[in-house]
Every structure is written in C-alpha cells, then in structure tokens.
Scaffold this motif. Structure first.
Motif, mmCIF file in Angstrom:
data_model
loop_
_atom_site.group_PDB
_atom_site.id
_atom_site.type_symbol
_atom_site.label_atom_id
_atom_site.label_comp_id
_atom_site.label_asym_id
_atom_site.label_seq_id
_atom_site.Cartn_x
_atom_site.Cartn_y
_atom_site.Cartn_z
ATOM 1 N N TYR A 1 8.586 47.888 23.132
ATOM 2 C CA TYR A 1 7.166 47.593 22.848
ATOM 3 C C TYR A 1 6.263 48.298 23.849
ATOM 4 O O TYR A 1 5.276 48.939 23.467
ATOM 5 N N ARG A 2 6.587 48.178 25.141
ATOM 6 C CA ARG A 2 5.737 48.782 26.164
ATOM 7 C C ARG A 2 5.768 50.310 26.076
ATOM 8 O O ARG A 2 4.763 50.982 26.337
ATOM 9 N N SER A 3 6.900 50.855 25.703
ATOM 10 C CA SER A 3 7.017 52.312 25.573
ATOM 11 C C SER A 3 6.120 52.825 24.460
ATOM 12 O O SER A 3 5.414 53.832 24.625
ATOM 13 N N PHE A 4 6.138 52.155 23.302
ATOM 14 C CA PHE A 4 5.262 52.548 22.204
ATOM 15 C C PHE A 4 3.798 52.475 22.624
ATOM 16 O O PHE A 4 3.001 53.366 22.327
ATOM 17 N N LYS A 5 3.458 51.410 23.318
ATOM 18 C CA LYS A 5 2.078 51.220 23.767
ATOM 19 C C LYS A 5 1.674 52.318 24.744
ATOM 20 O O LYS A 5 0.549 52.827 24.703
ATOM 21 N N LEU A 6 2.602 52.714 25.596
ATOM 22 C CA LEU A 6 2.339 53.709 26.630
ATOM 23 C C LEU A 6 2.052 55.081 26.029
ATOM 24 O O LEU A 6 1.137 55.793 26.443
ATOM 25 N N PHE A 7 2.836 55.464 25.018
ATOM 26 C CA PHE A 7 2.722 56.803 24.455
ATOM 27 C C PHE A 7 1.621 56.910 23.389
ATOM 28 O O PHE A 7 1.410 57.984 22.834
ATOM 29 N N ASP B 1 -2.978 59.225 26.018
ATOM 30 C CA ASP B 1 -2.693 60.445 26.776
ATOM 31 C C ASP B 1 -2.828 60.210 28.275
ATOM 32 O O ASP B 1 -2.648 61.122 29.075
ATOM 33 N N LYS B 2 -3.174 58.986 28.648
ATOM 34 C CA LYS B 2 -3.327 58.652 30.059
ATOM 35 C C LYS B 2 -2.011 58.109 30.616
ATOM 36 O O LYS B 2 -0.999 58.077 29.931
ATOM 37 N N GLN C 1 4.458 57.263 31.764
ATOM 38 C CA GLN C 1 5.192 57.944 30.703
ATOM 39 C C GLN C 1 6.372 58.730 31.274
ATOM 40 O O GLN C 1 7.453 58.781 30.675
ATOM 41 N N SER C 2 6.175 59.324 32.434
ATOM 42 C CA SER C 2 7.225 60.144 33.046
ATOM 43 C C SER C 2 8.480 59.340 33.338
ATOM 44 O O SER C 2 9.601 59.809 33.087
ATOM 45 N N VAL C 3 8.301 58.134 33.877
ATOM 46 C CA VAL C 3 9.478 57.354 34.278
ATOM 47 C C VAL C 3 10.193 56.749 33.079
ATOM 48 O O VAL C 3 11.346 56.317 33.193
ATOM 49 N N LEU D 1 5.435 69.391 33.081
ATOM 50 C CA LEU D 1 5.140 69.903 31.750
ATOM 51 C C LEU D 1 3.747 69.463 31.298
ATOM 52 O O LEU D 1 2.950 70.290 30.838
ATOM 53 N N ARG D 2 3.436 68.182 31.455
ATOM 54 C CA ARG D 2 2.140 67.662 31.017
ATOM 55 C C ARG D 2 0.983 68.252 31.814
ATOM 56 O O ARG D 2 -0.127 68.431 31.282
ATOM 57 N N ASN D 3 1.216 68.576 33.079
ATOM 58 C CA ASN D 3 0.154 69.102 33.926
ATOM 59 C C ASN D 3 0.205 70.624 34.084
ATOM 60 O O ASN D 3 -0.473 71.186 34.937
ATOM 61 N N LYS D 4 1.049 71.263 33.264
ATOM 62 C CA LYS D 4 1.138 72.724 33.198
ATOM 63 C C LYS D 4 1.482 73.366 34.545
ATOM 64 O O LYS D 4 0.988 74.430 34.895
#
Length: 395
Positions: A341-347, A350-351, A356-358, A159-162
């Motif tokens: 915490y790490r999830s918030f930081k990750l999202f 945009d990199k 983000q996928s996992v 989805l992110r890479n179309k």
C-alpha cells in the motif's frame, strides 16, 4: 555543524557498509556493533533520545507474540531475546539519527559513500583483492548480492537526478557482481517508474526493446550446457530453479540442483511446513529451531550433503519474506500488505525520491536476505516509512 555531529553522521553511514568487517575475540565482534553502541552513547549524552510510538507498538507486538509462541512451543527463549535486542537497538538509533540530522543530509552522505565505494570496488575486483571470486565483484561487502542490494537506492537516485557518470559507475559494478538480485533490481528501476501512463507512452519503446532482447537472449542460450563460472548466472539460476520448483511441495530435490536454487527452494519447503502447522507463527527468531524439526522431510542433493551445505540458510530462511511467514504466520501478511500500500502511494508522486529509492532495496531484501538487522536495513526502512524528510517525529 560540530565535529562531533560530523563524526556521528559519517561513521553511522559508513557502518552501513561494514558487514564484512569483524574480528574474533571469543565470539565474532562486528565493526557495525562497535560503531552503533559507541555512537548510541554519544548521541544519548549529547541529545535527547526518543522512541517513536509506532516503534514501541511494533516491538511490543513482537515481544508479546514471541513470548506466547515460545511458551506454547517451548522454543529457546534466547533466540527471541537476541532478535528483540538487535531490532530495538538498530531501529531506535537510526530513528534518532534521522530525527536530528534529516533524511536529505544523511542520504546525501550515503550517496557519496556508494559512489566512492563503487570506484574502489572496481579497482579491488580487477586487482583480485577481497574478491568473492575472480569472476564476481563484491566490493567491501561479504557477497555480490549484498553489494548489489545496498547500491540500488543510489542507482535509482542518480537516474532520477540525471547524475549519469555516477549512475554509469554503479551500474557497471552491479553487472560485474553478476548477482541475479542486482539484475532484478535494475529491471525494477527501469520498469516501475514507467507504470504511469504518461511515462509508459513516452518510454514504452525502451521497455519493449529491453524485454524483447532479454527474451531473445534467454531463448538462444537456454539449451546451452551450464557452467558455474562462464554461464550467465541469471539464465543458469532460472533454468535450474525451473527444474526444481516441485521441491517446494515435495521436499525432494534433483541430484544436480545448484546451491542458489536449493537455498531458496529448501527454505520455501520448510516455511510451507511451518505455516501449515503453525499459521499464527512460531515466534520471532524461531526459524533456526523450527528448521530442524522439518529438515528430515527433505531429500537434499547428495553432493550438498557431502559439502555440508544441505542446511544452508537455516538461520535466516534465505529470504525475509519467507522468514517472516515462518516467524509471524498470518500476521506477516499485514506487514506485506502495508508495504505494498505504501509503495503504491509513494510512486503516485514524483516527490520523495529518497523514499522511492529505498523501495528497491527493501523489495529485494524481502526476496533474498533473511536477517532482521543487517547494518543498512533500518536506515533504509525508516526512510521508507517517513512522511517528512525533515523530522521523523512528523512521520
């Protein structure tokens, strides 16, 4: 790249999808363990195996906490040893694989496997080969929920890479799996990236449309009679779980509680009882032993007793979130807090699309699957924890 390196990469990624491949010789021998052990020796003989300091710390904590808990509670020590060995072997192997071959290269191979397995899964589903049932797709996995969960990282990445053709194929198979976990995962994939204000303003109409359609659909079928095969599985489970929620506190279930709802709610009741008695945790791997101590407090539906399903998921708690609370007590909330915490930081960025996928797999793993070392878990977990896609030693 040498042929041996290619073999290590492709066999290790194929191993992620092999939970249903095993043969019986005295005990059940899984193909995953055969691949992992043989590849571990190859890797150790051709490259320098290392153990990350954080991994040593975590495994050390599990060992000390578990040993103290088992000495105090007199639980079978072999349960702790089995978990430590499985966690150590899987995590050390994929730590080194990611270090030597990088996230981008290994994740690209995973994406290819996901796409081709999805195509094969559609064919096997309609040809009724290795099907979980004639109504639900499970591909080469043991259960539809497991199939949906392992496909979610690839779904988000496409989805992110179309990559819309690949995305379409995977989404079709997740819908055919009729897994509530899969539907929740797809919902998260659509909603989470829109939390950013600029994205929400641009796509809020889509979220509102999807939510409105979902609410309208659920309201139109809410009062319909329930049928195990033809009813929408998400609506069915939602209704039946809603009726049985009080059982988490009382342990008393209605006679018609469905198996999926009972599996989650009965284990939630057991975990609640364990946590109240042992807030520091009962030790890694202790859940099976502790379950038996509290089972007599429950009143399962009679039909599940007659089918010998009244103790379903007694080995894994039906959910990694629940099992960690039972095994680690209040310490488990430190792990959950760090994950959030790490999830918030990750999202926020945009990199790091691979990381983000996992996230979507790991979130659903916490909700649904309670095994500590299924084939794919540490591959995804270590990618999630990496700060660099080039060398895990920089993490």
């Amino acid at each position: 790249m040498s042929l041996l390196d290619k073999y290590l990469i492709y066999s290790s990624i194929f191993a992620l999808f092999t939970e249903a491949f095993f043969f019986h010789f005295v005990i059940d021998i899984k193909l995953y363990y055969v691949i992992l052990l043989s590849n571990f020796f190859i890797l150790a003989s051709t490259k320098k195996i290392t153990i990350h300091k954080n991994l040593i710390f975590i495994i050390g904590f599990f060992l000390i906490h578990g040993a103290i808990s088992y000495l105090l509670l007199l639980s079978p020590i072999q349960l702790l040893i089995a978990q430590i060995l499985g966690i150590s072997l899987s995590s050390i192997y994929y730590h080194n694989l990611l270090k030597f071959f990088s996230v981008k290269k290994l994740f690209a191979v995973y994406l290819d496997f996901s796409f081709y397995i999805a195509i094969i899964s559609i064919l096997t589903f309609y040809l009724n080969i290795n099907s979980f049932s004639e109504f639900r797709l499970n591909g080469i996995m043991q259960e539809p929920a497991h199939y949906a969960a392992i496909m979610l990282p690839a779904t988000y990445y496409f989805l992110r890479n179309k990559k819309y053709l690949r995305l379409f194929i995977l989404v079709i198979t997740i819908f055919l799996s009729k897994s509530s976990i899969g539907f929740i995962g797809l919902g998260l994939i659509v909603i989470l990236p829109l939390i950013k204000v600029k994205h929400f303003l641009k796509y809020s109409w889509l979220v509102i449309l999807l939510l409105s359609c979902s609410v309208f659909y659920i309201s139109t079928v809410w009062n319909e009679a329930i049928d195990e095969n033809t009813s929408n599985p998400f609506v069915r489970k939602l209704k039946e779980t809603n009726k049985s929620l009080s059982a988490v506190f009382t342990g008393k279930f209605e006679k018609n509680t469905n198996l999926s709802s009972y599996a989650f709610l009965s284990n939630a009741f057991i975990v609640r009882e364990i946590f109240l008695d042992k807030p520091l945790g009962a030790g890694l791997g202790s859940y099976r032993h502790e379950y038996e101590k509290y089972f007599s407090k429950m009143t399962p539906p009679p039909y599940l007793i007659s089918l010998n399903f009244s103790k379903i998921n007694k080995t894994d708690a039906n959910s990694l979130f629940l099992r960690m609370i039972a095994d680690l007590g209040i310490f488990s909330f430190l792990f959950f807090t760090y994950f959030i915490y790490r999830s918030f930081k990750l999202f926020k960025s945009d990199k790091k699309i691979e990381q983000q996928s996992v996230f979507f797999y790991l979130t659903l793993k916490l909700i649904r699957e309670g095994h500590y070392f299924p084939p794919e878990f540490y591959f995804f977990l270590l990618i999630f924890l990496k700060n660099s896609n080039e060398d895990i030693t920089c993490s």
